[in-house]
Scaffold this motif. Structure first.
Motif, short mmCIF file in Angstrom:
data_model
loop_
_atom_site.label_atom_id
_atom_site.label_comp_id
_atom_site.label_asym_id
_atom_site.label_seq_id
_atom_site.Cartn_x
_atom_site.Cartn_y
_atom_site.Cartn_z
N LYS A 160 1.02 -1.09 0.14
CA LYS A 160 0.03 -0.08 0.08
C LYS A 160 0.80 1.32 -0.04
N ARG A 161 0.06 2.58 -0.25
CA ARG A 161 1.03 3.63 -0.38
C ARG A 161 1.49 3.87 0.97
N SER A 162 2.97 4.48 1.03
CA SER A 162 3.40 4.77 2.22
C SER A 162 2.35 5.94 3.07
N SER A 163 2.43 5.84 4.46
CA SER A 163 1.66 6.91 5.14
C SER A 163 2.36 8.38 4.93
N GLY A 164 1.53 9.35 4.92
CA GLY A 164 1.94 10.58 5.05
C GLY A 164 2.08 11.25 3.50
N LEU A 165 1.86 10.73 2.44
CA LEU A 165 1.85 11.02 1.10
C LEU A 165 0.88 12.02 0.95
N VAL A 166 1.06 13.13 -0.01
CA VAL A 166 -0.14 13.80 -0.49
C VAL A 166 -0.77 13.06 -1.49
N ASP A 167 -2.24 13.38 -1.89
CA ASP A 167 -3.00 12.83 -2.62
C ASP A 167 -2.63 12.54 -3.94
N LYS A 168 -1.68 13.25 -4.48
CA LYS A 168 -1.25 13.11 -6.02
C LYS A 168 -0.15 12.16 -6.26
N GLN A 169 0.61 11.71 -4.95
CA GLN A 169 1.59 10.74 -5.10
C GLN A 169 0.92 9.32 -5.19
N LYS A 170 1.19 8.65 -6.36
CA LYS A 170 0.64 7.25 -6.51
C LYS A 170 1.88 6.25 -6.97
#
Length: 183
Positions: A160-170
Motif C-alpha cells: 500500500k501507499r506509504s503513509s503521509g503522502l499527498v494525494d497526488k503521489q501514486k
C-alpha cells in the motif's frame, strides 16, 4: 506557500531514505512464480471503484495458481513507453492465497523514491518489510525503473501507499513477481 510547506517534508524524507539491503539468497528449488503486470492485473485505464480479484497461473505448473486482490482505487496508466498499474489513496494489492511466499520482486517507477510499503501480512499490519537490491533488471531503467526484492516468509502480504503522502503521489508498478511454495 502551502505547496512549499508540503514539499519541504517530502524532500527531507527522500534525503533520509534508507539504502536497500544486500541481495537476498538465490530463489530456492521447488518454488513457483506468478507475475502481476498490467496485462494480467484485471485492471483498466479507468479507476476501479470496487475491489478486483485475479487468479494467476504459475509459469512452472498450469495446475498451480495464485490469487491477489486489488483494493480500489487502482488503475492502469498506458500513456508511457511501458504500461504500469497505480495505487491511489487507500488502494492496495494483497495476497488472497494462503501459500507460503518466499519473496516479492517488484519492478516499479522509482524516480520519486519508494512511495509504497510492503507488509508480510494480508491486512497490512506490523512493520514494513525491508527492501533488498535485486539481480533482476528493471523494464525501464532509463526512465526511473527500479527493482527491489522483499522477503515475505509468510502466508500473506500487502502493498500500500506509504503513509503521509499527498494525494497526488501514486506508486506505479511495472510488475510484481510472487515467489511461493506449495506444501
Amino acid at each position: 506557500m502551502k505547496k512549499l510547506l508540503i514539499l519541504i517534508p517530502l524532500l527531507l524524507l527522500s534525503a533520509c531514505a534508507k539504502e536497500p539491503e544486500e541481495n537476498l539468497d538465490p530463489i530456492g528449488e521447488n518454488t513457483y512464480q506468478v507475475k502481476i503486470d498490467p496485462a494480467s492485473s484485471g485492471l483498466s485505464t479507468t479507476e476501479s471503484s470496487e475491489n478486483i480479484s485475479v487468479n494467476l497461473t504459475s509459469k512452472e505448473d498450469q495446475n498451480v495458481s495464485y490469487q491477489v486482490e486489488f483494493g480500489a482505487p487502482c488503475y492502469i496508466n498506458d500513456s508511457h513507453n511501458y504500461p504500469e498499474f497505480l495505487i491511489k489513496l487507500d488502494g492496495y494489492i494483497k495476497s488472497v492465497s494462503t501459500y507460503t511466499v518466499d519473496r516479492l520482486i517488484i519492478d516499479f517507477f522509482g524516480s520519486k523514491g519508494t512511495i509504497f510499503d510492503v507488509y508480510s501480512s494480508s491486512d497490512g499490519s506490523g512493520e514494513p518489510v525491508s527492501y533488498h537490491t535485486s539481480t533482476v533488471s528493471p523494464v525501464d531503467p532509463s526512465d526511473g525503473g527500479m527493482v527491489y526484492e522483499y522477503p515475505i516468509n509468510a502466508n500473506g502480504w500487502m502493498i500500500k501507499r506509504s503513509s503521509g503522502l499527498v494525494d497526488k503521489q501514486k506508486p506505479a508498478f511495472y510488475s510484481i513477481t510472487v515467489v511461493f511454495k506449495v506444501s
